[in-house]
Design a protein around this motif. Structure first.
Motif, PDB file in Angstrom:
ATOM      1  N   LEU A  26       0.812  -1.222   0.000  1.00 11.74           N
ATOM      2  CA  LEU A  26       0.000   0.000   0.000  1.00 11.74           C
ATOM      3  C   LEU A  26       0.843   1.269   0.000  1.00 11.74           C
ATOM      4  O   LEU A  26       0.294   2.365   0.054  1.00 11.74           O
ATOM      5  CB  LEU A  26      -0.916   0.012   1.233  1.00 11.74           C
ATOM      6  CG  LEU A  26      -1.962  -1.100   1.324  1.00 11.74           C
ATOM      7  CD1 LEU A  26      -2.697  -1.002   2.664  1.00 11.74           C
ATOM      8  CD2 LEU A  26      -2.950  -1.008   0.175  1.00 11.74           C
ATOM      9  N   ALA A  41      -0.206   3.413  -2.762  1.00  7.76           N
ATOM     10  CA  ALA A  41      -1.634   3.366  -3.059  1.00  7.76           C
ATOM     11  C   ALA A  41      -2.349   4.580  -2.471  1.00  7.76           C
ATOM     12  O   ALA A  41      -1.849   5.253  -1.572  1.00  7.76           O
ATOM     13  CB  ALA A  41      -2.243   2.079  -2.511  1.00  7.76           C
ATOM     14  N   GLY A  42      -3.555   4.827  -2.969  1.00  8.85           N
ATOM     15  CA  GLY A  42      -4.381   5.883  -2.413  1.00  8.85           C
ATOM     16  C   GLY A  42      -5.147   5.380  -1.206  1.00  8.85           C
ATOM     17  O   GLY A  42      -5.359   4.166  -1.055  1.00  8.85           O
ATOM     18  N   PRO A  43      -5.596   6.276  -0.350  1.00  3.92           N
ATOM     19  CA  PRO A  43      -6.315   5.858   0.860  1.00  3.92           C
ATOM     20  C   PRO A  43      -7.596   5.079   0.581  1.00  3.92           C
ATOM     21  O   PRO A  43      -8.058   4.331   1.443  1.00  3.92           O
ATOM     22  CB  PRO A  43      -6.618   7.190   1.565  1.00  3.92           C
ATOM     23  CG  PRO A  43      -5.602   8.144   1.038  1.00  3.92           C
ATOM     24  CD  PRO A  43      -5.359   7.731  -0.386  1.00  3.92           C
ATOM     25  N   ASP A  44      -8.175   5.237  -0.608  1.00 10.02           N
ATOM     26  CA  ASP A  44      -9.421   4.542  -0.941  1.00 10.02           C
ATOM     27  C   ASP A  44      -9.182   3.240  -1.699  1.00 10.02           C
ATOM     28  O   ASP A  44     -10.133   2.619  -2.176  1.00 10.02           O
ATOM     29  CB  ASP A  44     -10.324   5.465  -1.775  1.00 10.02           C
ATOM     30  CG  ASP A  44     -10.746   6.696  -0.980  1.00 10.02           C
ATOM     31  OD1 ASP A  44     -10.933   6.564   0.247  1.00 10.02           O
ATOM     32  OD2 ASP A  44     -10.873   7.782  -1.582  1.00 10.02           O
ATOM     33  N   ASP A  45      -7.946   2.814  -1.798  1.00 13.03           N
ATOM     34  CA  ASP A  45      -7.632   1.573  -2.483  1.00 13.03           C
ATOM     35  C   ASP A  45      -8.358   0.422  -1.775  1.00 13.03           C
ATOM     36  O   ASP A  45      -8.334   0.323  -0.541  1.00 13.03           O
ATOM     37  CB  ASP A  45      -6.111   1.336  -2.445  1.00 13.03           C
ATOM     38  CG  ASP A  45      -5.671   0.196  -3.345  1.00 13.03           C
ATOM     39  OD1 ASP A  45      -6.073  -0.950  -3.077  1.00 13.03           O
ATOM     40  OD2 ASP A  45      -4.930   0.460  -4.315  1.00 13.03           O
ATOM     41  N   VAL A  63      -6.904  -1.656   1.141  1.00 14.91           N
ATOM     42  CA  VAL A  63      -6.812  -1.130   2.507  1.00 14.91           C
ATOM     43  C   VAL A  63      -7.679  -1.955   3.445  1.00 14.91           C
ATOM     44  O   VAL A  63      -7.264  -2.317   4.564  1.00 14.91           O
ATOM     45  CB  VAL A  63      -7.230   0.353   2.537  1.00 14.91           C
ATOM     46  CG1 VAL A  63      -7.442   0.822   3.986  1.00 14.91           C
ATOM     47  CG2 VAL A  63      -6.183   1.216   1.851  1.00 14.91           C
ATOM     48  N   ALA A 103      -2.213   5.347   2.621  1.00 19.26           N
ATOM     49  CA  ALA A 103      -3.039   4.136   2.584  1.00 19.26           C
ATOM     50  C   ALA A 103      -2.683   3.199   3.735  1.00 19.26           C
ATOM     51  O   ALA A 103      -3.558   2.528   4.301  1.00 19.26           O
ATOM     52  CB  ALA A 103      -2.862   3.423   1.243  1.00 19.26           C
ATOM     53  N   GLN A 104      -1.412   3.139   4.094  1.00 20.67           N
ATOM     54  CA  GLN A 104      -1.002   2.308   5.228  1.00 20.67           C
ATOM     55  C   GLN A 104      -1.614   2.850   6.521  1.00 20.67           C
ATOM     56  O   GLN A 104      -2.111   2.079   7.353  1.00 20.67           O
ATOM     57  CB  GLN A 104       0.520   2.291   5.336  1.00 20.67           C
ATOM     58  CG  GLN A 104       1.219   1.566   4.199  1.00 20.67           C
ATOM     59  CD  GLN A 104       2.729   1.713   4.280  1.00 20.67           C
ATOM     60  OE1 GLN A 104       3.248   2.709   4.803  1.00 20.67           O
ATOM     61  NE2 GLN A 104       3.460   0.735   3.744  1.00 20.67           N
ATOM     62  N   ARG A 163      -4.330   4.539   6.809  1.00 19.58           N
ATOM     63  CA  ARG A 163      -5.757   4.238   6.781  1.00 19.58           C
ATOM     64  C   ARG A 163      -6.013   2.786   7.197  1.00 19.58           C
ATOM     65  O   ARG A 163      -6.954   2.504   7.957  1.00 19.58           O
ATOM     66  CB  ARG A 163      -6.297   4.490   5.366  1.00 19.58           C
ATOM     67  CG  ARG A 163      -7.783   4.142   5.167  1.00 19.58           C
ATOM     68  CD  ARG A 163      -8.699   5.098   5.922  1.00 19.58           C
ATOM     69  NE  ARG A 163      -8.582   6.452   5.424  1.00 19.58           N
ATOM     70  CZ  ARG A 163      -9.304   6.945   4.400  1.00 19.58           C
ATOM     71  NH1 ARG A 163     -10.169   6.164   3.772  1.00 19.58           N
ATOM     72  NH2 ARG A 163      -9.157   8.191   4.019  1.00 19.58           N
TER      73      ARG A 163
END
Length: 269
Positions: free
Chosen positions: A193, A196-200, A203, A252-253, A255
């Motif tokens: 992540l 990655a984006g927070p909405d991936d 997550v 993302a991590q 989150r």
């Protein structure tokens, strides 16, 4: 006697004699017509006493107090205080040597110290288990594993005696058979992540896997209110430890970690 003769007689430097004059520990004698100080036997006796007192470990301020009391009562009190201070230093040295011996033993047993060391025996054992688990897996160790060790070492430094006792108990609960392998699988999910984006959607998977790795015994060691506060809406913006903790991760991590703590809070009593 000249100042050099006096200093040589007592076994100190002329600079020290002048310093004692400046502090008022040794009265300055009359000067001769040629400008030189003329020291007598009384000066040598006084200077020798100053030297003996400093060799006992008294500070110069304490020496001044002793010399100001001709009856000797102040000397007795100061020596009692000095003896107690030396006893405290001996105990501190004993504790430090015992801690050093433990660290040296860790290095011998585990083939060196972890980068985060020195740490307690319990944490060193956990780190050694992590190293064995990582070595048995293909590829390099996940970066999240190193972050985990850094945080654990920090928490141990912050915890105090009672806090560290609780940490030891929690560490014992995390070292069940197979636990390290499952944890390293989660580290891999979190490492994935990093960009990655927070909405991936990954997550959610990583958060659930992380929450599942935390034993009920560990969750029970922390009040539900504390778990909820750690995952609450202000945790990342309070400017304190929790904000720094979440900032330690990629978005993302962070989150995923926060969601995992929310899931843990739901399990807490």
């Amino acid at each position: 006697m000249r100042i050099g003769e006096l200093a040589g007689l007592i076994g100190i430097s002329t600079r020290a004699v002048r310093h004692y004059h400046h502090l008022g520990l040794l009265p300055e004698p009359e000067r001769r017509a040629n400008g030189y100080r003329d020291y007598g036997l009384r000066d040598a006796v006084a200077l020798a006493r100053v030297r003996r007192l400093t060799e006992l470990g008294l500070g110069l301020d304490e020496v001044r107090d002793v010399l100001a009391d001709d009856a000797g009562r102040e000397l007795h009190e100061v020596l009692d205080s000095l003896d107690a201070d030396l006893a405290r230093q001996e105990e501190e040295l004993r504790v430090r040597r015992a801690r050093l011996a433990a660290v040296r033993r860790q290095a011998e047993e585990h083939g060196g110290l972890p980068a985060e060391g020195p740490v307690s025996d319990e944490l060193a054992a956990l780190f050694a288990e992590m190293a064995r688990t990582s070595a048995a897996r293909p590829g390099p160790e996940p970066a999240m594993a190193a972050k985990e060790r850094e945080v654990l070492a920090l928490l141990e430094s912050m915890g105090g005696e009672e806090g560290n006792k609780r940490m030891v108990e929690m560490i014992g609960a995390t070292m069940a058979p197979g636990a390290a392998e499952r944890t390293y699988e989660v580290y891999g999910l979190l490492d994935a992540l990093v960009d990655a984006g927070p909405d991936d959607p990954r997550v959610t998977e990583a958060a659930q896997a992380l929450a599942d790795c935390i034993p009920d015994a560990v969750i029970a060691e922390v009040d539900r209110e504390q778990w909820e506060r750690a995952a609450g809406p202000g945790a990342e913006s309070d400017g304190g430890f929790l904000a720094a903790y979440y900032a330690h991760f990629a978005p993302a991590q962070a989150r995923a970690v926060r969601r995992a703590i929310q899931l843990v809070a739901e399990r807490a009593q």
